[in-house]
Design a protein around this motif. Structure first.
Motif, PDB file in Angstrom:
ATOM      1  N   ARG A   1      34.947  33.283  43.845  1.00  0.00           N
ATOM      2  CA  ARG A   1      35.101  33.858  45.221  1.00  0.00           C
ATOM      3  C   ARG A   1      35.207  35.151  45.397  1.00  0.00           C
ATOM      4  N   SER A   2      34.682  36.166  44.624  1.00  0.00           N
ATOM      5  CA  SER A   2      34.839  37.262  44.512  1.00  0.00           C
ATOM      6  C   SER A   2      33.787  38.061  43.671  1.00  0.00           C
ATOM      7  N   PHE A   3      33.262  39.078  44.262  1.00  0.00           N
ATOM      8  CA  PHE A   3      32.316  39.762  43.316  1.00  0.00           C
ATOM      9  C   PHE A   3      33.019  40.644  42.169  1.00  0.00           C
ATOM     10  N   SER A   4      34.123  41.058  42.763  1.00  0.00           N
ATOM     11  CA  SER A   4      34.927  42.059  41.964  1.00  0.00           C
ATOM     12  C   SER A   4      35.478  41.406  40.743  1.00  0.00           C
ATOM     13  N   ARG A   5      36.010  40.228  40.998  1.00  0.00           N
ATOM     14  CA  ARG A   5      36.577  39.182  39.951  1.00  0.00           C
ATOM     15  C   ARG A   5      35.680  38.882  38.917  1.00  0.00           C
ATOM     16  N   ALA A   6      34.296  38.224  39.672  1.00  0.00           N
ATOM     17  CA  ALA A   6      33.203  38.038  38.797  1.00  0.00           C
ATOM     18  C   ALA A   6      32.974  38.944  37.723  1.00  0.00           C
ATOM     19  N   ALA A   7      32.619  40.288  38.315  1.00  0.00           N
ATOM     20  CA  ALA A   7      32.146  41.423  37.363  1.00  0.00           C
ATOM     21  C   ALA A   7      33.535  41.506  36.373  1.00  0.00           C
ATOM     22  N   ARG A   8      34.509  41.443  36.645  1.00  0.00           N
ATOM     23  CA  ARG A   8      35.368  41.643  35.487  1.00  0.00           C
ATOM     24  C   ARG A   8      35.251  40.580  34.369  1.00  0.00           C
ATOM     25  N   ALA A   9      35.181  39.254  34.964  1.00  0.00           N
ATOM     26  CA  ALA A   9      35.042  38.259  33.951  1.00  0.00           C
ATOM     27  C   ALA A   9      33.636  38.204  33.112  1.00  0.00           C
ATOM     28  N   LEU A  10      32.813  38.989  33.741  1.00  0.00           N
ATOM     29  CA  LEU A  10      31.498  39.121  33.046  1.00  0.00           C
ATOM     30  C   LEU A  10      31.421  40.593  32.215  1.00  0.00           C
ATOM     31  N   HIS A  11      32.164  41.225  32.570  1.00  0.00           N
ATOM     32  CA  HIS A  11      32.398  42.441  32.004  1.00  0.00           C
ATOM     33  C   HIS A  11      31.318  43.438  32.137  1.00  0.00           C
ATOM     34  N   VAL A  12      30.824  43.365  33.474  1.00  0.00           N
ATOM     35  CA  VAL A  12      29.872  44.153  34.203  1.00  0.00           C
ATOM     36  C   VAL A  12      30.373  44.927  35.279  1.00  0.00           C
TER      37      VAL A  12
END
Length: 305
Positions: free
Chosen positions: A21-32
């Protein structure tokens, strides 16, 4: 636009945003970067011709169509990852990715990994130390090692022995305070870690003290750390007495960095588990066999019976 043109990167980004539910947390999980995630979502929305997320100032909400899509994407990507894992394991490839907590990596796995490398010099091991609960079906991981209660639905789960909990401190700290019995803890600095703090199976200082007949209120004093390896490092540095558990303190006990001032040991309701998409085979099976043997190694000198 035809389905084949939709990239797996875009679907993976969609799933991570839906989960976090977050673009920034998703980015951290994907390393992008967050902008890369936004670009992939925008591309997917354009290709599908629908809006997938409603952005607010505090969170990201799924639209109804995104909720319907999410389960299908999760299952689909899971099947793809399982297939890739089977190919990787069955082909005798040279790479293996292992996920574990930071504390397990630092206190157990890394000091012993050279033994595995010597036995399997052609196998390249990637250690992904992460305290989040990775899913090997979709996170490109061959094997997970996790500390907890053992409930990991839909995955192959194997318990890696029993964990016992007991006090540890530096040899110098034991000598300085002439430690001989648990009653002395009422006037000493206790070191805590907050891992799985609410789990009913966890043995913390209050529970351990209750077991030995000392007022549990004594166990509420002291310094708290977020990770077990930090608490044990503080004990090695002579900052006080910590509660160690079998797997994480064996090396320090053997090297004399830590000692057990007194017992007893108390059985933990938590344990380490080997978690994988299916029964480990190929390279994953080789690593699993080595890990089982390492976890069953003889108890270090100084560990309580």
């Amino acid at each position: 636009m035809p389905h084949e043109s939709i990239s797996l990167d875009a679907l993976g980004a969609f799933l991570k945003v839906a989960q976090h539910r977050s673009f920034s947390r998703a980015a951290r999980a994907l390393h992008v970067t967050p902008s890369a995630v936004s670009h992939r979502i925008a591309e997917l929305e354009s290709q599908l011709g629908v809006e997938l997320f409603v952005r607010t100032t505090r969170s990201v909400q799924l639209t109804p169509v995104a909720k319907d899509l999410c389960s299908s994407v999760e299952v689909g990507l899971g099947h793809i990852q399982e297939g890739l894992s089977r190919v990787r394991q069955g082909s005798g490839g040279s790479a293996l990715t292992v996920s574990c907590s930071t504390s397990f990596a630092m206190r157990f796995l890394l000091p012993r990994l050279s033994e595995f490398r010597q036995a399997q010099p052609a196998l390249e091991v990637h250690v992904a130390a992460d305290d989040r609960l990775a899913d090997p079906r979709r996170d490109d991981i061959d094997i997970c090692i996790r500390y907890g209660g053992g409930r990991y639905p839909g995955l192959s789960v194997e318990r890696l022995g029993t964990e016992w909990v007991f006090p540890v401190c530096s040899p110098e700290y034991k000598r300085r305070h002439k430690l001989r019995e648990p009653l002395q803890l009422s006037r000493l600095e206790l070191i805590h870690h907050d891992v799985l703090g609410e789990h009913p199976g966890r043995v913390d200082w209050s529970r351990w003290l209750e077991r030995v007949g000392v007022d549990a209120a004594v166990g509420r004093r002291g310094t708290h750390y977020s990770h077990a390896h930090m608490a044990l490092s503080a004990a090695v540095a002579g900052e006080g007495v910590a509660l160690g558990r079998t797997s994480l303190v064996q090396g320090d006990l053997g090297r004399g960095h830590l000692v057990v001032p007194f017992g007893p040991r108390v059985r933990s309701g938590l344990a380490y588990f080997l978690v994988s998409p299916g029964t480990p085979t190929g390279n994953a099976g080789t690593f699993a066999a080595w890990l089982r043997a390492s976890m069953k190694a003889p108890r270090a000198r100084g560990a309580p019976a």
